[in-house]
Design a protein around this motif. Structure first.
Motif, PDB file in Angstrom:
ATOM      1  N   SER A 165       0.835  -1.206   0.000  1.00 52.77           N
ATOM      2  CA  SER A 165       0.000   0.000   0.000  1.00 52.77           C
ATOM      3  C   SER A 165       0.872   1.260   0.000  1.00 52.77           C
ATOM      4  O   SER A 165       0.511   2.278  -0.595  1.00 52.77           O
ATOM      5  CB  SER A 165      -0.955   0.004   1.197  1.00 52.77           C
ATOM      6  OG  SER A 165      -0.249  -0.081   2.399  1.00 52.77           O
TER       7      SER A 165
ATOM      8  N   PHE B  18       2.036   2.331  -3.599  1.00 50.90           N
ATOM      9  CA  PHE B  18       0.918   2.936  -4.333  1.00 50.90           C
ATOM     10  C   PHE B  18       0.574   4.300  -3.738  1.00 50.90           C
ATOM     11  O   PHE B  18       0.243   5.234  -4.460  1.00 50.90           O
ATOM     12  CB  PHE B  18      -0.303   2.002  -4.313  1.00 50.90           C
ATOM     13  CG  PHE B  18      -0.284   0.989  -5.420  1.00 50.90           C
ATOM     14  CD1 PHE B  18      -0.832   1.280  -6.651  1.00 50.90           C
ATOM     15  CD2 PHE B  18       0.292  -0.253  -5.245  1.00 50.90           C
ATOM     16  CE1 PHE B  18      -0.806   0.356  -7.690  1.00 50.90           C
ATOM     17  CE2 PHE B  18       0.325  -1.187  -6.269  1.00 50.90           C
ATOM     18  CZ  PHE B  18      -0.229  -0.882  -7.489  1.00 50.90           C
TER      19      PHE B  18
ATOM     20  N   THR C  89      -6.556   2.318  -1.453  1.00 50.92           N
ATOM     21  CA  THR C  89      -5.208   1.755  -1.276  1.00 50.92           C
ATOM     22  C   THR C  89      -4.926   1.359   0.167  1.00 50.92           C
ATOM     23  O   THR C  89      -4.286   0.345   0.421  1.00 50.92           O
ATOM     24  CB  THR C  89      -4.156   2.791  -1.734  1.00 50.92           C
ATOM     25  OG1 THR C  89      -4.465   3.155  -3.065  1.00 50.92           O
ATOM     26  CG2 THR C  89      -2.752   2.242  -1.674  1.00 50.92           C
TER      27      THR C  89
ATOM     28  N   SER D 140      -5.803   1.866  -8.942  1.00 51.52           N
ATOM     29  CA  SER D 140      -6.302   1.369  -7.657  1.00 51.52           C
ATOM     30  C   SER D 140      -6.896  -0.031  -7.859  1.00 51.52           C
ATOM     31  O   SER D 140      -6.821  -0.869  -6.941  1.00 51.52           O
ATOM     32  CB  SER D 140      -7.322   2.326  -7.034  1.00 51.52           C
ATOM     33  OG  SER D 140      -8.341   2.589  -7.928  1.00 51.52           O
TER      34      SER D 140
ATOM     35  N   TYR E 275      -4.039  -2.356  -7.825  1.00 49.75           N
ATOM     36  CA  TYR E 275      -3.617  -2.573  -6.435  1.00 49.75           C
ATOM     37  C   TYR E 275      -4.482  -3.649  -5.765  1.00 49.75           C
ATOM     38  O   TYR E 275      -3.951  -4.586  -5.153  1.00 49.75           O
ATOM     39  CB  TYR E 275      -3.692  -1.255  -5.646  1.00 49.75           C
ATOM     40  CG  TYR E 275      -3.664  -1.470  -4.164  1.00 49.75           C
ATOM     41  CD1 TYR E 275      -2.472  -1.752  -3.516  1.00 49.75           C
ATOM     42  CD2 TYR E 275      -4.837  -1.447  -3.417  1.00 49.75           C
ATOM     43  CE1 TYR E 275      -2.441  -2.003  -2.156  1.00 49.75           C
ATOM     44  CE2 TYR E 275      -4.824  -1.696  -2.062  1.00 49.75           C
ATOM     45  CZ  TYR E 275      -3.632  -1.974  -1.430  1.00 49.75           C
ATOM     46  OH  TYR E 275      -3.613  -2.231  -0.083  1.00 49.75           O
TER      47      TYR E 275
ATOM     48  N   ARG F  96      -3.525  -7.301  -4.308  1.00 49.18           N
ATOM     49  CA  ARG F  96      -3.772  -7.595  -2.898  1.00 49.18           C
ATOM     50  C   ARG F  96      -4.597  -8.875  -2.741  1.00 49.18           C
ATOM     51  O   ARG F  96      -4.322  -9.684  -1.861  1.00 49.18           O
ATOM     52  CB  ARG F  96      -4.497  -6.391  -2.276  1.00 49.18           C
ATOM     53  CG  ARG F  96      -4.996  -6.531  -0.894  1.00 49.18           C
ATOM     54  CD  ARG F  96      -3.904  -6.517   0.144  1.00 49.18           C
ATOM     55  NE  ARG F  96      -3.342  -5.195   0.376  1.00 49.18           N
ATOM     56  CZ  ARG F  96      -2.241  -5.007   1.113  1.00 49.18           C
ATOM     57  NH1 ARG F  96      -1.601  -6.025   1.642  1.00 49.18           N
ATOM     58  NH2 ARG F  96      -1.761  -3.800   1.299  1.00 49.18           N
TER      59      ARG F  96
ATOM     60  N   VAL G 118       3.889  -3.892  -9.610  1.00 46.98           N
ATOM     61  CA  VAL G 118       3.807  -2.683  -8.776  1.00 46.98           C
ATOM     62  C   VAL G 118       4.740  -1.597  -9.317  1.00 46.98           C
ATOM     63  O   VAL G 118       4.356  -0.425  -9.428  1.00 46.98           O
ATOM     64  CB  VAL G 118       4.149  -3.046  -7.309  1.00 46.98           C
ATOM     65  CG1 VAL G 118       4.265  -1.806  -6.466  1.00 46.98           C
ATOM     66  CG2 VAL G 118       3.098  -3.982  -6.742  1.00 46.98           C
TER      67      VAL G 118
END
Lengths: 81, 594
Positions: B70, B73, B111, B228, B231, B235, B295
Motif C-alpha cells: 500500500s 501505491f 489503497t 487502484s 492494487y 492484494r 507494482v
C-alpha cells in the motif's frame, strides 16, 4: 531559394537515414559478441529481436489498416445521429 | 502514540478538498498543492501497521493499513496528485481542485483500506468524483460521457457490493486479503475489480469517457481508477491463472485500435489499457518478482502516462484539438513540450535509460521465469505496437510529420514545470532503478542493464523504427482518419438506443392499440349494444345458431323486426313459452345432475 532549402533538408535527411542504417547494422553485428541464457527456443537465434520488431510492426500496421479499420470505422457523427 | 499521528491518507486529501472550497486565487492553488505534499511527507514518516480502526454497525473497519504494497501505491498516488494539481494551475474554479483532490483521496482510501466495506465506500467515491471530472468540460459530449461512465461504474460497484455481501454471508472474512475464485462472492468481487481495471469487453468506458474530460482532468483520470484496481487485484487475486490470459489479451488488442485512432487522447486511453495488461499478467503469475514488476510498472506507468496526458493536454490547450489529422509540425512552437513528449514516448516504449525499460523488463523476466513462451511473444509484440503508436506516432503526428497548420505559443509555465518534473522522474527511475527497488513489496535487486538485454531491446525497437519508415515510404502509414471507431460501447450506446426504440415501439404501440380498442372501438360497440341490449342479444344468439345449423344469416328486415319488438316489448306468446320451456328443461337437467 526555396529549392535550395528543400535540397539542403533532404541532404540532412539522407545523412540521418544513412546514420540510422549504420546504427541498425552495428546492432546486428554487436550480437555476435553477446552471450545470453537461453530460456526459449528463439533465444539462440541471431537477429531474432530485430526480425521480430520489423515483422511485427509491419504486420500490426497491415492488420490495423486492412482488417480492423474497415470493420470498425464509421463516420465521425455516428453516435450523434 | 504513533497511531495518533498516522492520519488516513484519504482524510488528508479529502480535508484538502474541503479546504480548497474556502480559498481562491493563489491561496487556492497553494492549498491544493499542500494537501498531497503534506500527505506524502506524513506517509514517508509513517511506520507500517494498522491504524484508524472504527466500529460501525457491529463491524470492525480498518481505514489505514500501511505495508510495503500500500505504501508504494500511496507514494505514487500522492506524486501524481501533486503533479496533476501543478498542471491544473490555469483552472480558476475551486470545484476542479476540490473534485481532483477528492478523487485522489478516494484512491488513497482504496489503497489503504483494510477491509472490504471501507474499500467499497472509497470505490464508489472514486466513481462519483471521476464523473464530475469528466462532466467538468461542460460540453454536451462530456456530460453524456460522464453519465455513461457513471452508469457503467455503478453497475460495477453493485457487482462488487453483491460479491462482498455473498462473501460475508458465506462466512467469509471482511478483511482485505487473498481470495480464491471458488465461490460466487469472490467471482463477483473479481469482476467488480475487473471493470475498474478495464479488462477486455469491460474496457470501453475508459476510451469513451477520459478523452471528453478537461485537459487537467484527464491527467487525474489516467492515474487513479485503473491503478487502484491493479492494487486490489495484487492484494486479493495474486497468482490467479485467469489473470495471465486476461492481461495478455488486454495488452494486445488495444494496440490495433490505438494504431487506427485519430484522436491522440483516445490513443493514450487504448495505450493505458494495454499497459495495465502487463500489470495484470504479472499479478496473474503471482511470483515475488512478478508482483514487484506489476507494482513497479504501475509506479512508472502512472508517471509516464501522466506525462503523455500532460503533453496532449498542453497541445489541446493551445490548439483546441487532439486529432492527429489536424496537428503536425509543432516542434518549432513548443520545443519544451517536444522534449517532454519524447521522454514520455521513450519511457512508455521501454527504451533503455527510461523508466519503462526497468519496470517492463522485470515483468518480462517474470514471464520468462514462469515458462510462458506464448505470453512472452504476445507481450513483446504489444511492446512493439506500443513503440509504434506512442513512441513514434504521437510525437510524429503532433510535432513533426506535416508542416505546422497553426501558429501557437509554447505551453504555459505551470504546465511546462509539471511536465518537466514528471519527465525528470521518468529519467531518474530509468537511470537509478534502485530507488524503486528500495520500496518494492518484496525486497530484491534486479540486474536489468545487461549488455545482451539492452541490445535485444534496442534491436527490437530500432528495427520497429525501420518498419515504421518502410510503412511511410510504401504509403501504408499514416492511415488515421477523422472517424468513430466502434468498440464494445456500441452495445450500450447504439444497442441501448435500439433497445430503447424497440421497447418504445412495443409498449407504446401496445398502448395505442389498447387505446384504439378499449377507448374508441369498445366504447362505440358498447354504446351500440346498450342502445338495444335485448334485441342485440337475440340477434347475436340467432346468428350463432344459424351459423351452427348451416342456415342463412338473418336478413336486415328480420334484425329490424327483432329490434323493434325488443324496443316495444311486444314478443309473441310462443317466444315466452319457448323461454319458459328452456328454463324448465335447464333446471330439471341441473336437478338430475346434482
Amino acid at each position: 531559394m526555396r529549392q535550395e532549402k528543400r535540397s539542403h533538408l533532404s541532404g540532412d535527411r539522407r545523412l540521418m537515414l544513412w546514420g540510422y542504417g549504420l546504427w541498425l547494422i552495428s546492432l546486428l553485428l554487436l550480437e555476435f559478441r553477446m552471450h545470453s541464457h537461453a530460456f526459449f527456443p528463439w533465444d539462440g537465434w541471431r537477429g531474432f529481436s530485430a526480425a521480430f520488431g520489423l515483422v511485427t510492426v509491419v504486420s500490426l500496421a497491415l492488420i490495423a489498416r486492412f482488417l480492423l479499420r474497415p470493420l470498425v470505422m464509421r463516420d465521425e457523427e455516428y453516435y450523434d445521429r | 502514540m504513533i497511531a495518533s499521528i498516522v492520519l488516513p491518507p484519504a482524510l488528508i486529501l479529502v480535508a484538502g478538498a474541503l479546504l480548497t472550497t474556502l480559498f481562491q486565487g493563489r491561496a487556492l492553488r497553494i492549498a491544493a498543492l499542500a494537501a498531497p505534499l503534506v500527505g506524502l511527507l506524513l506517509l514517508w514518516a509513517a511506520p507500517e501497521g494498522n491504524f484508524g480502526q472504527v466500529s460501525f454497525l457491529g463491524l470492525n473497519l480498518l481505514t489505514t493499513r500501511i505495508d510495503a504494497l500500500s505504501r508504494i501505491f500511496g507514494y505514487v498516488f500522492y506524486l501524481a496528485c501533486l503533479l496533476g494539481v501543478l498542471f491544473s494551475f490555469h483552472h480558476k474554479e475551486r470545484s476542479h481542485y476540490a473534485v481532483g483532490l477528492l478523487y485522489a483521496g478516494a484512491a488513497q482510501g482504496v489503497t489503504f483500506a483494510g477491509d472490504l466495506i471501507t474499500l467499497f465506500v472509497f470505490w464508489e467515491t472514486l466513481t462519483l468524483a471521476a464523473t464530475f471530472l469528466i462532466a467538468a468540460r461542460r460540453t454536451r459530449r462530456s456530460r453524456e460521457a460522464a453519465v455513461r461512465y457513471m452508469l457503467v461504474h455503478v453497475a460495477g460497484g453493485l457487482c462488487l457490493l453483491s460479491g462482498i455481501l455473498l462473501h460475508r454471508s458465506a462466512g467469509g472474512d471482511l478483511a482485505l486479503g487473498p481470495l480464491q475464485l471458488d465461490a460466487p462472492g469472490a467471482v463477483l468481487i473479481f469482476l467488480g475489480f475487473g471493470l475498474n481495471c478495464a479488462w477486455p469487453l469491460l474496457h470501453a468506458w475508459l476510451v469513451d469517457a477520459y478523452p471528453e474530460s478537461t485537459v487537467a482532468g484527464a491527467v487525474f483520470l489516467s492515474v487513479f481508477t485503473t491503478k487502484s484496481a491493479v492494487y486490489v487485484l495484487a492484494r486479493c487475486f495474486a497468482g490467479i491463472e485467469e489473470l495471465v490470459w486476461i492481461g495478455a489479451l488486454m495488452a494486445a488488442f488495444p494496440v490495433l485500435y490505438a494504431l487506427i485512432e485519430n484522436d491522440l487522447r483516445r490513443v493514450l486511453c487504448y495505450s493505458l489499457i494495454s499497459q495495465v495488461g502487463y500489470m495484470v499478467v504479472a499479478i496473474g503469475i503471482g511470483s515475488d518478482m512478478a508482483i514487484n514488476g506489476a507494482v513497479c510498472h504501475a509506479f512508472a506507468h502512472i508517471l509516464y502516462k501522466s506525462l503523455l496526458f500532460m503533453v496532449l493536454g498542453a497541445v489541446v490547450f493551445r490548439t483546441g484539438t487532439s486529432n492527429a489529422s489536424q496537428l503536425g509540425g509543432l516542434y518549432r512552437s513548443m520545443p519544451g513540450t517536444v522534449i517532454c513528449c519524447l521522454v514520455g514516448s521513450a519511457s512508455i516504449s521501454a527504451f533503455p535509460l527510461f523508466s519503462g525499460f526497468v519496470t517492463k523488463s522485470i515483468i518480462m523476466d517474470a514471464v520468462t521465469h514462469s515458462h510462458r513462451p506464448l505470453v512472452w511473444l504476445v507481450l513483446t509484440a504489444a511492446s512493439v505496437g506500443t513503440f509504434f503508436y506512442a513512441g513514434v506516432k504521437i510525437p510524429y503526428r503532433i510535432f513533426f510529420g506535416a508542416e505546422a497548420k497553426v501558429q501557437i505559443r509554447e505551453a504555459p509555465p505551470h504546465m511546462l514545470l509539471a511536465m518537466a518534473a514528471t519527465a525528470f522522474l521518468c529519467v531518474l527511475l530509468g537511470l537509478r532503478p534502485q530507488l524503486l527497488f528500495g520500496i518494492m513489496p518484496y525486497p530484491a535487486v534486479y540486474e536489468l542493464y545487461t549488455p545482451a538485454h539492452v541490445l535485444s531491446k534496442l534491436q527490437l525497437l530500432c528495427f520497429a523504427g525501420l518498419g515504421f519508415w518502410l510503412l511511410c515510404r510504401w504509403r501504408i502509414y499514416p492511415f488515421e482518419k477523422a472517424a468513430t471507431n466502434l468498440d464494445v460501447d456500441w452495445f450500450y450506446r447504439r444497442g441501448g438506443l435500439m433497445l430503447y426504440r424497440g421497447v418504445d415501439r412495443l409498449f407504446n404501440g401496445l398502448n395505442a392499440h389498447c387505446e384504439r380498442f378499449f377507448i374508441t372501438r369498445m366504447t362505440a360497440l358498447s354504446a351500440r349494444f346498450f342502445e338495444e341490449p335485448g334485441g342485440n342479444v337475440q340477434i347475436g344468439c340467432l346468428r350463432i345458431l344459424n351459423r351452427l345449423m348451416g342456415f342463412q344469416d338473418l336478413s336486415p328486415g328480420t334484425k329490424q323486426r327483432i329490434r323493434q319488438r325488443s324496443r316495444l316489448g311486444t314478443y309473441p306468446v310462443g317466444v315466452g313459452v319457448l323461454l319458459a320451456v328452456i328454463f324448465l328443461a335447464a333446471t330439471s337437467l341441473l336437478y338430475f345432475i346434482a
